[in-house]
Design a protein around this motif. Structure first.
Motif, PDB file in Angstrom:
ATOM      1  N   GLY A  53      15.251  -2.816  -9.616  1.00 16.20           N
ATOM      2  CA  GLY A  53      14.269  -1.878  -9.083  1.00 16.20           C
ATOM      3  C   GLY A  53      13.477  -2.493  -7.943  1.00 16.20           C
ATOM      4  O   GLY A  53      13.825  -3.540  -7.409  1.00 16.20           O
ATOM      5  N   THR A  54      12.435  -1.831  -7.581  1.00 17.47           N
ATOM      6  CA  THR A  54      11.566  -2.295  -6.501  1.00 17.47           C
ATOM      7  C   THR A  54      10.311  -2.909  -7.099  1.00 17.47           C
ATOM      8  O   THR A  54       9.679  -2.324  -7.967  1.00 17.47           O
ATOM      9  N   PHE A  55       9.964  -4.100  -6.622  1.00 14.03           N
ATOM     10  CA  PHE A  55       8.799  -4.825  -7.106  1.00 14.03           C
ATOM     11  C   PHE A  55       7.691  -4.725  -6.075  1.00 14.03           C
ATOM     12  O   PHE A  55       7.851  -5.143  -4.923  1.00 14.03           O
ATOM     13  N   LEU A  56       6.552  -4.162  -6.468  1.00 10.58           N
ATOM     14  CA  LEU A  56       5.371  -4.081  -5.616  1.00 10.58           C
ATOM     15  C   LEU A  56       4.589  -5.373  -5.801  1.00 10.58           C
ATOM     16  O   LEU A  56       4.057  -5.643  -6.871  1.00 10.58           O
ATOM     17  N   SER A  57       4.532  -6.173  -4.744  1.00  9.41           N
ATOM     18  CA  SER A  57       3.933  -7.496  -4.841  1.00  9.41           C
ATOM     19  C   SER A  57       2.433  -7.477  -4.575  1.00  9.41           C
ATOM     20  O   SER A  57       1.663  -8.116  -5.275  1.00  9.41           O
ATOM     21  N   LYS A  58       2.031  -6.752  -3.554  1.00  7.63           N
ATOM     22  CA  LYS A  58       0.628  -6.723  -3.163  1.00  7.63           C
ATOM     23  C   LYS A  58       0.255  -5.304  -2.752  1.00  7.63           C
ATOM     24  O   LYS A  58       1.055  -4.588  -2.192  1.00  7.63           O
ATOM     25  N   LEU A  59      -0.993  -4.952  -3.027  1.00 12.66           N
ATOM     26  CA  LEU A  59      -1.507  -3.655  -2.601  1.00 12.66           C
ATOM     27  C   LEU A  59      -3.008  -3.806  -2.396  1.00 12.66           C
ATOM     28  O   LEU A  59      -3.749  -4.051  -3.351  1.00 12.66           O
ATOM     29  N   TYR A  60      -3.419  -3.727  -1.147  1.00 15.72           N
ATOM     30  CA  TYR A  60      -4.827  -3.872  -0.803  1.00 15.72           C
ATOM     31  C   TYR A  60      -5.272  -2.638  -0.022  1.00 15.72           C
ATOM     32  O   TYR A  60      -4.579  -2.201   0.888  1.00 15.72           O
ATOM     33  N   VAL A  61      -6.432  -2.114  -0.376  1.00 14.91           N
ATOM     34  CA  VAL A  61      -7.029  -0.985   0.339  1.00 14.91           C
ATOM     35  C   VAL A  61      -8.500  -1.317   0.569  1.00 14.91           C
ATOM     36  O   VAL A  61      -9.203  -1.752  -0.355  1.00 14.91           O
ATOM     37  N   ASP A  62      -8.951  -1.117   1.800  1.00 19.88           N
ATOM     38  CA  ASP A  62     -10.351  -1.336   2.129  1.00 19.88           C
ATOM     39  C   ASP A  62     -11.222  -0.546   1.158  1.00 19.88           C
ATOM     40  O   ASP A  62     -10.919   0.590   0.812  1.00 19.88           O
ATOM     41  N   GLU A  63     -12.314  -1.146   0.723  1.00 25.01           N
ATOM     42  CA  GLU A  63     -13.141  -0.513  -0.316  1.00 25.01           C
ATOM     43  C   GLU A  63     -13.669   0.854   0.100  1.00 25.01           C
ATOM     44  O   GLU A  63     -13.901   1.711  -0.750  1.00 25.01           O
ATOM     45  N   ASN A  64     -13.839   1.106   1.382  1.00 19.27           N
ATOM     46  CA  ASN A  64     -14.325   2.410   1.839  1.00 19.27           C
ATOM     47  C   ASN A  64     -13.270   3.508   1.761  1.00 19.27           C
ATOM     48  O   ASN A  64     -13.588   4.680   1.956  1.00 19.27           O
ATOM     49  N   HIS A  65     -12.017   3.125   1.495  1.00 18.08           N
ATOM     50  CA  HIS A  65     -10.924   4.103   1.426  1.00 18.08           C
ATOM     51  C   HIS A  65     -10.296   4.178   0.041  1.00 18.08           C
ATOM     52  O   HIS A  65      -9.309   4.878  -0.156  1.00 18.08           O
TER      53      HIS A  65
END
Length: 66
Positions: free
Chosen positions: A42-54
């Motif tokens: 499958g696909t491995f999601l390694s990192k996910l970052y979103v600016d706190e305002n969004h």
């Protein structure tokens, strides 16, 4: 944004291992990024970052689904 969380060396290592990186843009501004790699199981999601305002707007879900 990417430079705040990843060193150039780590980024180059991940790219050499097949990881893909995507920048999340909203209103013409970079508001996040994620990293993933396709594997046999499958696909491995390694990192996910979103600016706190969004955060909590669904932007990460839409970006990953695209």
């Amino acid at each position: 944004m990417l430079s705040r969380f990843q060193s150039p060396q780590a980024l180059m290592q991940q790219l050499s291992e097949g990881y893909r990186h995507r920048v999340v843009v909203s209103g013409g501004k970079q508001v996040g990024y994620f990293s993933y790699v396709h594997r046999e199981d499958g696909t491995f999601l390694s990192k996910l970052y979103v600016d706190e305002n969004h955060r909590r707007t669904g932007i990460a879900r839409r970006a990953v689904a695209a």
